[in-house]
Write a protein that holds these residues in place. Sequence first.
Motif: not given
Length: 372
Positions: A135, A241, A359
């Motif tokens: 992330a 991610t 994220s």
Amino acid sequence: MPAPRSEPSPLRGPLLAGLGAACAFIVLAGALSVFAGGEPAPAGAAADIAARPDPVILAEAEPEVDAPAAPFDDGPVEDVTLPGVADTEAALTAPPAPERPAAPRAPLPGLYEDGPGGPLPVIGADGQRPDAAYARAHSQRTGPVVALIVGGLGMSERLTLEAIETLPPEVTLSFAPYARDLQGWIDRARAAGHEVLIELPMEPFDYPNNDPGPHTLLAEAGAAENERRLTWLLSRAAGYTGVINYQGARLGASQAPLARVLARLEARGLTVFHDGAGRRPVIEAAGREAGARLVLADRVIDSDPGRDAVEQRLLELEALALQNGAALGSGFAYPVTVEAARAWAEGLSRRGYVLAPASHVAKLRHAQTRET
């Protein structure tokens, strides 16, 4: 009797002078070429160069329609075409990235295992999750948070480069799993500061007439078959991610098979993003059943791809962020979407909003879920 002499043309002198200058230039150019160690240029070289067309700029090709595949027949990856994107070798290969600060090289040690197409993400022995490791770091600025995912990347060189290079690094980019040199594109996006998602093709209601491509996750496929397809998709590259759906209205309306897919993604430490289109209650119920980190977008910003409509959806994201503390939008890398998102993002901080990677919104919503 001698013939009468004609009067000299008034243009004859300048023409002869110009011809003489041109001959002198050609002779001088040939002499210089020989002196430099090369061969004299052919007499017609200057005219040939002047007549050459301008460099060809890659155009977006109209997609071809593939014949429906037999059930579970994935076919070669190179044959895939997707709606609205080019399908040429030049458009599918990432050009060399310019010199930029490098992101941590993917895959990170301890966060992958060998898969059929490359590294598969796994949760590390110490509990570290790939979705956290890859992330983008986010500043702790206060204010309503807005995140944006722009997808459909990797299939058109021009559109992909434009998204990577012109959108703020806080914008999350998602890539089609079929792109040639997918790892190269992901590396380039991460080097520019973007966090990255992989798109999972999911079954729409009109499948196979509307075919998202090989290895599509199907509502009627058995658990083992969807697991095989999912494993192939996730092993196409490293450094992402999480994942996001590509189409999938039918699978999104089938809670049990969707929950099985989401459970496998959670077991690999990946966040699942969904564009929010379809039956949201069923998708949310499947996420709860799987115990998955599932985040639904609040708006698809370019479901109507007109500039005014895209700008209106972006303003709606601001209102939702003001109301709820955070908002997430998703869109496709249409030129109008990328340009409107770039212009919108420039003034966000002045209006008191915080642009964050997807994220970060996932983290905020996961924390809220745990509290309730």
